[in-house]
Design an enzyme around this catalytic site. Structure first.
Site, PDB file in Angstrom:
ATOM      1  N   SER A   1      40.762  35.511  39.228  1.00 52.76           N
ATOM      2  CA  SER A   1      40.057  35.480  37.939  1.00 52.76           C
ATOM      3  C   SER A   1      40.876  34.644  36.962  1.00 52.76           C
ATOM      4  O   SER A   1      42.099  34.514  37.105  1.00 52.76           O
ATOM      5  CB  SER A   1      39.906  36.906  37.391  1.00 52.76           C
ATOM      6  OG  SER A   1      39.518  36.896  36.032  1.00 52.76           O
TER       7      SER A   1
ATOM      8  N   TYR B   1      42.682  45.894  35.723  1.00 49.28           N
ATOM      9  CA  TYR B   1      42.021  44.733  36.321  1.00 49.28           C
ATOM     10  C   TYR B   1      42.903  43.499  36.171  1.00 49.28           C
ATOM     11  O   TYR B   1      43.078  42.721  37.124  1.00 49.28           O
ATOM     12  CB  TYR B   1      40.669  44.506  35.649  1.00 49.28           C
ATOM     13  CG  TYR B   1      39.900  43.321  36.178  1.00 49.28           C
ATOM     14  CD1 TYR B   1      39.101  43.439  37.304  1.00 49.28           C
ATOM     15  CD2 TYR B   1      39.963  42.073  35.549  1.00 49.28           C
ATOM     16  CE1 TYR B   1      38.378  42.353  37.798  1.00 49.28           C
ATOM     17  CE2 TYR B   1      39.265  40.983  36.035  1.00 49.28           C
ATOM     18  CZ  TYR B   1      38.476  41.126  37.155  1.00 49.28           C
ATOM     19  OH  TYR B   1      37.780  40.045  37.641  1.00 49.28           O
TER      20      TYR B   1
END
Length: 267
Positions: A139, A152
Site C-alpha cells: 500500500s 494496518y
C-alpha cells in the site's frame, strides 16, 4: 512475463482488487484460482466467472493454508503465480481498550503473517516452474504511517520490507517477486467504517485502473507495480515526511470525533 499461459492463485479474490484481478486475468486467458473465507461470495464469484476455480481458505489460519496447499498442489501442479492480496483495514483509536489482545493484531495476522505463511508454503511448488512469480499487495501507506489505521500501517510497512528481502533472496531463481503498491482504492475495505470516504478524492482510484497498471507492469517484468500517485507519495515521504504524516493525521481527528458522537447516541 507471460500471464496468458499462467496458473494464478489469488487470495481474497471475491472483492475489491482481488475480484478485479480475477476479472482481468480471466479475460487475458490465465487459469485463475480464487480463495477467500466466505464460501457464499466465492460461489457468487464463480457464477460470474465460470472458468475460475475456488477454494475456501483463511490466510490468518496456518492449518487452513496447509489444507489449501495440499488441494491446490494436487489439482494444479503447474501453479506458477501466487498473488497475496487478502487484506483487512480497520480504523483504530489505540487508547480504546475494547479490542482483545487477539483481536488487536488482526491485520498483522491477515495482511502480514498470512502473506508470509502463504509464500513459505507455496514457494517450493513455484520454484519448480520454469517461470514463476509472487505478487505481494502492499500500500502507499507503507511509505507513511496513517495514524487512523495504525495496525494496518504497520502490516503494510512489513509487507514492503519482507517483499524487498524476498526479492533479493530469490534473484537467482525462476521466481520473480513483484510488489503491487495501490494508493487509496475504492473497495469494501471501507464498508464498516464510521469515517466516510471521499469517493471523489484525488488520492483514491478505481480498482480496475490499479489492476490494469499492475498487469501491464508484470508483463513488462517491473518489480514494483504502482500508479503515478504512489510516485508522488514516495517523493513526499522523503522530502517532507512530517507534513505528509500530519496531513494524514487529520483523518484520525475526524474519526475520533465521529466515534465520540456515535458512542453518545448509543447511550
Amino acid at each position: 512475463m507471460n500471464l496468458q499461459r499462467s496458473t494464478v492463485l489469488i487470495t481474497g479474490g471475491t472483492s475489491g482488487i482481488g475480484l478485479e484481478l480475477v476479472r482481468q486475468l480471466t479475460k487475458i486467458g490465465a487459469t485463475v484460482i480464487a480463495t477467500g473465507r466466505d464460501l457464499i461470495k466465492l460461489t457468487e464469484t464463480q457464477k460470474e466467472f465460470p472458468k475460475i476455480h475456488i477454494f475456501q481458505s483463511d490466510v490468518s489460519d496456518a492449518e487452513s493454508i496447509r489444507k489449501l496447499y495440499y488441494k491446490v498442489s494436487q489439482q494444479f501442479p503447474d501453479l506458477n503465480i501466487l498473488i497475496n492480496n487478502a487484506g483487512e483495514m480497520r480504523l483504530l483509536d489505540l487508547q480504546d481498550t475494547t479490542p482483545s489482545l487477539e483481536n488487536i493484531t488482526r491485520e498483522i495476522d491477515i495482511n502480514l503473517s498470512g502473506l508470509i505463511q502463504m509464500t513459505h508454503q507455496f514457494l517450493p511448488l513455484l520454484a519448480k516452474q520454469p517461470s514463476a512469480a509472487i505478487v505481494n499487495v502492499s500500500s502507499g501507506i507503507a511509505f507513511m504511517p496513517f495514524s487512523v489505521a495504525p495496525v494496518y500501517s504497520a502490516s503494510k510497512a512489513g509487507v514492503r520490507a519482507y517483499t524487498q528481502a524476498l526479492r533479493l533472496q530469490l534473484k537467482d531463481t525462476s521466481v520473480k517477486v513483484f510488489e503491487m503498491i495501490p494508493p487509496g482504492v475504492k473497495t469494501n475495505l471501507q464498508k464498516d467504517w464510521v469515517l466516510p470516504t471521499d469517493s471523489n478524492s484525488s488520492l483514491t482510484m478505481e480498482a480496475d485502473k490499479m489492476v490494469k497498471i499492475a498487469i501491464k507492469g508484470m508483463q513488462q517484468n517491473k518489480p514494483e507495480l504502482y500508479p503515478t500517485l504512489i510516485g508522488v507519495i514516495r517523493w513526499a515521504s522523503r522530502i517532507v515526511p512530517g507534513a505528509l504524516i500530519n496531513f494524514g493525521h487529520k483523518e484520525f481527528e475526524r474519526f475520533k470525533q465521529l466515534n465520540i458522537k456515535a458512542n453518545n447516541q448509543t447511550k
